[in-house]
Motif scaffolding. Structure first.
Motif, PDB file in Angstrom:
ATOM      1  N   GLY A 166       0.827  -1.207   0.000  1.00  0.00           N
ATOM      2  CA  GLY A 166       0.000   0.000   0.000  1.00  0.00           C
ATOM      3  C   GLY A 166       0.858   1.253   0.000  1.00  0.00           C
ATOM      4  N   SER A 167       0.269   2.344   0.443  1.00  0.00           N
ATOM      5  CA  SER A 167       0.908   3.634   0.211  1.00  0.00           C
ATOM      6  C   SER A 167       2.234   3.826   0.947  1.00  0.00           C
ATOM      7  CB  SER A 167      -0.056   4.766   0.533  1.00  0.00           C
ATOM      8  OG  SER A 167      -0.399   4.711   1.874  1.00  0.00           O
ATOM      9  N   ASN A 186       4.505   1.936  -1.694  1.00  0.00           N
ATOM     10  CA  ASN A 186       4.444   2.148  -3.150  1.00  0.00           C
ATOM     11  C   ASN A 186       4.946   3.533  -3.559  1.00  0.00           C
ATOM     12  OD1 ASN A 186       2.308   3.962  -2.692  1.00  0.00           O
ATOM     13  ND2 ASN A 186       0.721   2.525  -3.328  1.00  0.00           N
ATOM     14  N   ASP A 233      -0.056  -0.326   5.887  1.00  0.00           N
ATOM     15  CA  ASP A 233      -0.658  -1.587   5.473  1.00  0.00           C
ATOM     16  C   ASP A 233       0.417  -2.661   5.496  1.00  0.00           C
ATOM     17  OD1 ASP A 233      -3.258  -0.449   4.648  1.00  0.00           O
ATOM     18  OD2 ASP A 233      -2.100   0.524   3.073  1.00  0.00           O
ATOM     19  N   ALA A 257      -1.453  -7.860  -3.690  1.00  0.00           N
ATOM     20  CA  ALA A 257      -1.314  -6.461  -3.269  1.00  0.00           C
ATOM     21  C   ALA A 257       0.166  -6.102  -3.060  1.00  0.00           C
ATOM     22  CB  ALA A 257      -2.122  -6.207  -2.005  1.00  0.00           C
ATOM     23  N   ASN A 280       1.483  -5.681  -6.692  1.00  0.00           N
ATOM     24  CA  ASN A 280       1.089  -4.440  -7.374  1.00  0.00           C
ATOM     25  C   ASN A 280       1.680  -3.209  -6.682  1.00  0.00           C
ATOM     26  OD1 ASN A 280      -0.929  -3.685  -5.416  1.00  0.00           O
ATOM     27  ND2 ASN A 280      -2.489  -4.874  -6.480  1.00  0.00           N
ATOM     28  N   THR A 281       1.985  -3.336  -5.402  1.00  0.00           N
ATOM     29  CA  THR A 281       2.693  -2.263  -4.694  1.00  0.00           C
ATOM     30  C   THR A 281       4.074  -2.043  -5.322  1.00  0.00           C
ATOM     31  OG1 THR A 281       1.531  -2.606  -2.610  1.00  0.00           O
ATOM     32  CG2 THR A 281       3.752  -1.666  -2.458  1.00  0.00           C
ATOM     33  N   LYS A 327      -4.380  12.603  -5.606  1.00  0.00           N
ATOM     34  CA  LYS A 327      -4.894  11.993  -4.369  1.00  0.00           C
ATOM     35  C   LYS A 327      -5.348  13.056  -3.382  1.00  0.00           C
ATOM     36  CE  LYS A 327      -2.881   8.673  -1.950  1.00  0.00           C
ATOM     37  NZ  LYS A 327      -1.843   7.745  -1.387  1.00  0.00           N
ATOM     38  N   LYS A 387      -9.086  13.391  -1.927  1.00  0.00           N
ATOM     39  CA  LYS A 387      -9.402  13.352  -0.500  1.00  0.00           C
ATOM     40  C   LYS A 387     -10.135  14.641  -0.097  1.00  0.00           C
ATOM     41  CE  LYS A 387      -5.582  10.188   0.613  1.00  0.00           C
ATOM     42  NZ  LYS A 387      -6.178   8.928   1.060  1.00  0.00           N
ATOM     43  N   SER A 423      -7.418   5.039  -3.742  1.00  0.00           N
ATOM     44  CA  SER A 423      -6.135   5.687  -4.058  1.00  0.00           C
ATOM     45  C   SER A 423      -5.389   4.879  -5.110  1.00  0.00           C
ATOM     46  CB  SER A 423      -5.266   5.762  -2.814  1.00  0.00           C
ATOM     47  OG  SER A 423      -5.883   6.562  -1.854  1.00  0.00           O
ATOM     48  N   TYR A 424      -5.466   3.575  -4.982  1.00  0.00           N
ATOM     49  CA  TYR A 424      -4.806   2.682  -5.929  1.00  0.00           C
ATOM     50  C   TYR A 424      -5.309   2.961  -7.356  1.00  0.00           C
ATOM     51  CZ  TYR A 424      -3.672  -1.950  -7.947  1.00  0.00           C
ATOM     52  OH  TYR A 424      -3.222  -2.985  -8.729  1.00  0.00           O
ATOM     53  N   HIS A 479     -10.534  -7.820 -13.156  1.00  0.00           N
ATOM     54  CA  HIS A 479     -10.934  -6.963 -12.058  1.00  0.00           C
ATOM     55  C   HIS A 479     -10.962  -5.502 -12.539  1.00  0.00           C
ATOM     56  CE1 HIS A 479      -9.958  -6.082  -7.534  1.00  0.00           C
ATOM     57  NE2 HIS A 479     -10.805  -5.229  -8.028  1.00  0.00           N
ATOM     58  N   LEU A 500     -11.244  -1.835 -11.469  1.00  0.00           N
ATOM     59  CA  LEU A 500     -11.101  -1.026 -10.247  1.00  0.00           C
ATOM     60  C   LEU A 500     -12.219   0.004 -10.120  1.00  0.00           C
ATOM     61  CD1 LEU A 500      -7.249  -0.461 -10.316  1.00  0.00           C
ATOM     62  CD2 LEU A 500      -8.539  -2.244  -9.159  1.00  0.00           C
TER      63      LEU A 500
HETATM   64  P1  ATP Z   1      -3.928   5.732   0.957  1.00  0.00           P
HETATM   65  O1  ATP Z   1      -2.811   6.701   1.046  1.00  0.00           O
HETATM   66  O2  ATP Z   1      -5.209   6.408   0.594  1.00  0.00           O
HETATM   67  O3  ATP Z   1      -4.033   4.809   2.146  1.00  0.00           O
HETATM   68  P2  ATP Z   1      -3.076   3.355  -0.500  1.00  0.00           P
HETATM   69  O4  ATP Z   1      -2.010   3.376  -1.563  1.00  0.00           O
HETATM   70  O5  ATP Z   1      -2.728   2.641   0.745  1.00  0.00           O
HETATM   71  O6  ATP Z   1      -3.565   4.831  -0.286  1.00  0.00           O
HETATM   72  P3  ATP Z   1      -5.444   1.854  -0.920  1.00  0.00           P
HETATM   73  O7  ATP Z   1      -6.429   2.161  -1.996  1.00  0.00           O
HETATM   74  O8  ATP Z   1      -5.793   2.015   0.512  1.00  0.00           O
HETATM   75  O9  ATP Z   1      -4.236   2.737  -1.280  1.00  0.00           O
HETATM   76  O10 ATP Z   1      -4.905   0.406  -1.183  1.00  0.00           O
HETATM   77  C1  ATP Z   1      -3.817  -0.203  -0.490  1.00  0.00           C
HETATM   78  C2  ATP Z   1      -3.186  -1.264  -1.356  1.00  0.00           C
HETATM   79  O11 ATP Z   1      -4.108  -2.332  -1.536  1.00  0.00           O
HETATM   80  C3  ATP Z   1      -2.859  -0.789  -2.775  1.00  0.00           C
HETATM   81  O12 ATP Z   1      -1.580  -0.249  -2.869  1.00  0.00           O
HETATM   82  C4  ATP Z   1      -2.964  -2.063  -3.549  1.00  0.00           C
HETATM   83  O13 ATP Z   1      -1.768  -2.798  -3.409  1.00  0.00           O
HETATM   84  C5  ATP Z   1      -4.066  -2.808  -2.850  1.00  0.00           C
HETATM   85  N1  ATP Z   1      -5.387  -2.570  -3.469  1.00  0.00           N
HETATM   86  C6  ATP Z   1      -6.286  -1.625  -3.127  1.00  0.00           C
HETATM   87  N2  ATP Z   1      -7.400  -1.712  -3.853  1.00  0.00           N
HETATM   88  C7  ATP Z   1      -7.214  -2.739  -4.678  1.00  0.00           C
HETATM   89  C8  ATP Z   1      -8.009  -3.360  -5.655  1.00  0.00           C
HETATM   90  N3  ATP Z   1      -9.237  -2.940  -5.930  1.00  0.00           N
HETATM   91  N4  ATP Z   1      -7.482  -4.416  -6.305  1.00  0.00           N
HETATM   92  C9  ATP Z   1      -6.270  -4.882  -6.031  1.00  0.00           C
HETATM   93  N5  ATP Z   1      -5.460  -4.343  -5.095  1.00  0.00           N
HETATM   94  C10 ATP Z   1      -5.918  -3.300  -4.424  1.00  0.00           C
END
Ligand code: ATP
Ligand code: MG
Length: 333
Positions: free
Chosen positions: A61-62, A65, A75, A137, A140-141, A162, A166, A180-181, A294, A296
């Motif tokens: 996650g963020s 990434n 995360d 996840a 993809n990160t 972003k 927000k 966010s993703y 999938h 999004l």
């Molecule tokens: P924020 O700063 O808002 O917390 P974030 O990058 O953590 O942003 P999220 O949308 O909370 O983004 O998602 C966290 C992680 O979960 C993403 O980086 C991605 O790896 C995974 N993820 C989120 N949504 C999906 C999705 N629909 N399909 C696959 N993976 C997802």
């Protein structure tokens, strides 16, 4: 709308770049914060490995990434090969381990779509969510982080998008707007079309990960690509204008799917995403780079699509006409 499709960008857009850049700088986490995150990862890994020596904890996650704001939650994903236990059993056992390790505010959310344990670490003051075996996840990160290393404008653009999402309350998947993703994927796609980013999944792969019988492969030697986008000299404010102009006036919501896997726009028809199937309405189509079935945008419903499109238009118009776009764009909804 037809006329606005080809509307030229205002001539003085670049004068706003310094103010957008200072917003970006103000959102970037400090080195101190990043070292606290690493400290927490190490402490939790130690605690968990005492019970499960073969388990491994990953940041995703963020916070991993490179698109994370300062003070965002962390995360974590626990990777564990433990056939005797169900995911829910692992979550409950994990909550016990964390209790014994003096972590605070521990909650096991076993009935969520993605079951997690929430906790707060009193030593660093950080809060985090831990999920189990969600390796897609983690992959993809890494893809997002690799893209961010090719051209620094991606990180700048995505931070501003972003922050806009927000501020305008269109970053709430539980209310039908985008994650966010998804916004980061939209930014990568735009920069691919501008020739600023390559399509890593179309190049000869150097990195392979198999997740649930699905092979994720792409070119990840991104340090060899750091002059890729240099021929394009567009500023962040110009790219921001292009982003909102595209989503407000150019994207064909009835026919198009954006795909960073191919670096192109592909057709809804080809993916059979032209009608509602179950809860997936496909009103805005954003293909996941690895889980290609999938969309999004599947969280978007027939009300929230209009909220989103109105916000894209508002942003496009502010960037076109407003005397002070770096303030007006982020006015709270
Ligand atoms: P924020 O700063 O808002 O917390 P974030 O990058 O953590 O942003 P999220 O949308 O909370 O983004 O998602 C966290 C992680 O979960 C993403 O980086 C991605 O790896 C995974 N993820 C989120 N949504 C999906 C999705 N629909 N399909 C696959 N993976 C997802
Ligand atoms: Mg997050």
């Amino acid at each position: 709308r037809v006329q606005r499709r080809n509307r030229p960008c205002r001539y003085d857009i670049d004068q706003f770049t310094p103010s957008f850049m200072s917003i970006f700088e103000s959102l970037v986490p400090s080195d101190e914060e990043i070292s606290k995150q690493k400290q927490l990862l190490t402490a939790l890994s130690k605690l968990i490995n005492k019970e499960w020596p073969n388990a491994k904890l990953f940041l995703y996650g963020s916070c991993a990434n490179s698109f994370g704001f300062s003070n965002s939650d962390i995360d974590l994903c626990l990777s564990i090969d433990y056939k005797e236990m169900s995911k829910v059993d692992i979550i409950l056992k994990l909550a016990d381990i964390l209790h014994a390790g003096n972590l605070q505010n521990i909650q096991a959310l076993t009935r969520a779509r993605v079951p997690i344990v929430k906790l707060m670490d009193p030593n660093t003051g950080l809060s985090c969510d831990i999920c189990v075996n969600n390796l897609l996840a983690v992959v993809n990160t890494k893809l997002l982080r690799d893209y961010s290393q090719i051209d620094k404008r991606l990180r700048q653009l995505a931070f501003i998008v972003k922050h806009w999402a927000k501020s305008r309350c269109v970053n709430e998947t539980y209310r039908g707007t985008l994650s966010s993703y998804a916004y980061v994927i939209m930014c990568i796609h735009l920069l691919q079309l501008r020739g600023i980013l390559p399509c890593l999944q179309e190049m000869d792969p150097t990195c392979y990960v198999t997740v649930d019988n699905n092979t994720c492969a792409y070119f990840d030697q991104v340090d060899r690509l750091n002059s890729y986008g240099a021929r394009n000299k567009e500023t962040v404010s110009k790219l921001l204008w292009t982003f909102f102009h595209y989503w407000a006036y150019q994207h064909d919501y009835t026919k198009d799917v954006i795909s960073i896997r191919t670096g192109r726009i592909i057709s809804k028809h080809m993916k059979d995403w032209t009608r509602r199937v179950g809860n997936d309405r496909h009103l805005i189509c954003i293909e996941d780079p690895f889980e290609t079935s999938h969309d999004l945008g599947r969280v978007v419903d027939k009300r929230s699509i209009w909220t989103l499109r109105e916000e894209f238009e508002r942003a496009a118009n502010i960037l076109q006409y407003d005397p002070n776009p770096s303030v007006t764009l982020f006015e709270p909804y």
